[in-house]
Design a protein around this motif. Sequence first.
Motif, short mmCIF file in Angstrom:
data_model
loop_
_atom_site.label_atom_id
_atom_site.label_comp_id
_atom_site.label_asym_id
_atom_site.label_seq_id
_atom_site.Cartn_x
_atom_site.Cartn_y
_atom_site.Cartn_z
N LYS A 34 14.93 31.28 44.48
CA LYS A 34 15.02 31.52 43.10
C LYS A 34 13.68 31.80 42.48
O LYS A 34 13.62 32.52 41.34
N ALA A 35 12.66 31.31 43.12
CA ALA A 35 11.26 31.77 42.47
C ALA A 35 10.71 32.88 43.48
O ALA A 35 9.34 32.77 43.62
N ALA A 42 1.24 31.64 43.82
CA ALA A 42 1.20 30.41 43.02
C ALA A 42 2.19 30.48 42.07
O ALA A 42 2.57 31.43 41.46
N MET A 67 1.65 26.69 36.64
CA MET A 67 0.30 26.87 36.08
C MET A 67 -0.07 27.02 34.79
O MET A 67 -1.21 27.03 34.31
N PHE A 89 7.54 40.51 49.37
CA PHE A 89 6.41 40.16 48.64
C PHE A 89 5.27 39.18 49.12
O PHE A 89 5.91 38.21 49.51
N LEU A 106 -6.43 35.71 35.79
CA LEU A 106 -7.35 34.90 36.63
C LEU A 106 -7.81 35.82 37.62
O LEU A 106 -7.77 36.81 37.62
N PRO A 145 -8.19 35.20 42.09
CA PRO A 145 -7.60 34.50 43.23
C PRO A 145 -8.08 33.14 43.26
O PRO A 145 -9.33 32.97 43.30
N TRP A 199 -6.86 30.69 46.06
CA TRP A 199 -6.65 29.97 47.37
C TRP A 199 -7.49 31.04 48.62
O TRP A 199 -6.61 31.09 49.54
N1 CAA Z 1 5.46 32.06 40.18
C1 CAA Z 1 6.86 31.60 39.56
N2 CAA Z 1 8.02 32.17 39.37
C2 CAA Z 1 8.11 33.58 39.93
C3 CAA Z 1 6.76 34.15 40.79
C4 CAA Z 1 5.71 33.23 40.57
N3 CAA Z 1 4.50 33.79 41.28
N4 CAA Z 1 7.09 35.15 40.99
C5 CAA Z 1 8.55 35.31 41.01
N5 CAA Z 1 8.94 34.31 40.26
C6 CAA Z 1 10.26 34.19 39.62
C7 CAA Z 1 10.62 34.98 38.49
O1 CAA Z 1 9.98 34.16 37.32
C8 CAA Z 1 11.86 35.20 38.42
O2 CAA Z 1 12.56 34.00 37.94
P1 CAA Z 1 13.92 34.21 37.08
O3 CAA Z 1 14.97 34.61 37.91
O4 CAA Z 1 14.14 32.56 36.75
O5 CAA Z 1 13.43 34.91 35.98
C9 CAA Z 1 12.45 35.39 39.73
O6 CAA Z 1 11.28 34.65 40.63
C10 CAA Z 1 12.58 36.53 40.61
O7 CAA Z 1 11.45 37.43 40.05
P2 CAA Z 1 11.42 38.83 39.37
O8 CAA Z 1 12.72 38.76 38.45
O9 CAA Z 1 10.20 39.06 38.50
O10 CAA Z 1 11.69 39.84 40.49
P3 CAA Z 1 11.45 41.45 40.41
O11 CAA Z 1 11.79 41.98 41.76
O12 CAA Z 1 11.34 42.04 38.97
O13 CAA Z 1 9.59 41.31 40.84
C11 CAA Z 1 7.71 40.53 41.62
C12 CAA Z 1 9.09 40.81 41.95
C13 CAA Z 1 6.74 41.87 41.61
C14 CAA Z 1 7.27 39.71 42.91
C15 CAA Z 1 7.21 39.73 40.53
O14 CAA Z 1 8.18 38.51 40.31
C16 CAA Z 1 5.92 39.24 40.09
O15 CAA Z 1 5.12 40.03 39.87
N6 CAA Z 1 5.65 37.86 40.59
C17 CAA Z 1 4.44 37.39 40.21
C18 CAA Z 1 3.32 37.77 41.23
C19 CAA Z 1 2.25 37.22 40.84
O16 CAA Z 1 1.52 37.36 39.86
N7 CAA Z 1 1.45 36.41 42.01
C20 CAA Z 1 0.17 35.64 41.85
C21 CAA Z 1 0.34 34.42 41.11
S1 CAA Z 1 -1.07 33.76 40.70
C22 CAA Z 1 -1.76 32.83 42.31
O17 CAA Z 1 -1.08 33.31 43.34
C23 CAA Z 1 -3.11 32.31 42.10
C24 CAA Z 1 -4.00 31.90 43.23
O18 CAA Z 1 -4.40 32.69 43.84
C25 CAA Z 1 -3.65 30.70 43.78
#
Ligand code: CAA
Length: 260
Positions: A23-24, A66, A71, A107, A139, A141, A143
């Motif tokens: 779901k996430a 993440a 966060m 992804f 932010l 990265p 990790w």
């Molecule tokens: N955290 C929490 N929830 C997330 C998530 C994340 N990183 N990535 C996706 N989700 C959730 C979405 O919120 C969504 O939830 P709902 O159905 O409840 O709304 C579900 O997963 C499906 O996602 P999308 O509707 O966004 O799907 P999409 O196909 O339109 O897009 C995607 C896919 C491009 C991967 C997009 O979800 C996205 O950009 N995600 C975030 C990617 C991101 O920024 N990652 C870096 C996080 S920060 C980090 O990682 C820090 C570090 O270095 C430690």
Amino acid sequence: MDYKNLLFEVEEGIAVITFNRPKALNAMNTETMKELMAAVIDCKNDESIKVLILTGAGEKAFVAGADIAEMQNLRPKEALAFMELGHETLRLLETLPKPSIAAVNGFALGGGTEISMACDIRFASETARFGQPEILIGLIPGWGGTQRLSRLVGTGRAKELVMSGEQIDAKRAYEIGLVNRVFPPDQLLAETKKFARKLTGMPGFAIKMAKHAINFGYDLSLDNATRLEMECCAQCFSTDDQKEGMKAFLEKRKPVYTGS
Ligand code: CAA
């Protein structure tokens, strides 16, 4: 151990850890990172496990980073603890004395790319997408993306990805050396297991020494790194598998390794 957000299976000496929060898009919250740490420790302690594969449940994501929802409201001290937990886990994975392979099935963004880079080898499906998009949410990265990515693909390409937040596809990831091999989606796991099986048949101590020399030699001066290599190579001569490997070669037969 029972895991809530991971699947953990062992078959023929190969452990497969599957991130399972569809779901996430398999985003990593604290709970999942703690489970990953426990699973990696299990792999370390279980002598029957020879190779570890990490992959994501479903066809869409390996790990989409993440968990942004978790966060969102962190204060710097809490954020530091979250980053430390990730770093500690990924360093355990990186230094596991057994090979690890990321089978990146979709992804792998932010923490997803970072987890894959803590593995020894990355195989990707043609549909995989990599990137460090943290800049797009204010932010950088946290990790290992600024460090392991630079070491794998060079500082210029790492800065390009980290500063722009752009995603790259599997083909480009292969071109820049971020992934080792690319497969059609329906073949990724089977091909990864095939390669893992090949590694389970190798002399285990030599595999461990190879990984140790590469991991710990990388940041040393060439003199110290080559000294480390010599010592690791020499230690292989204490094993039955070295005797068997050389004997089998000279007798023109296949070696039978026992892991001792
Ligand atoms: N955290 C929490 N929830 C997330 C998530 C994340 N990183 N990535 C996706 N989700 C959730 C979405 O919120 C969504 O939830 P709902 O159905 O409840 O709304 C579900 O997963 C499906 O996602 P999308 O509707 O966004 O799907 P999409 O196909 O339109 O897009 C995607 C896919 C491009 C991967 C997009 O979800 C996205 O950009 N995600 C975030 C990617 C991101 O920024 N990652 C870096 C996080 S920060 C980090 O990682 C820090 C570090 O270095 C430690």
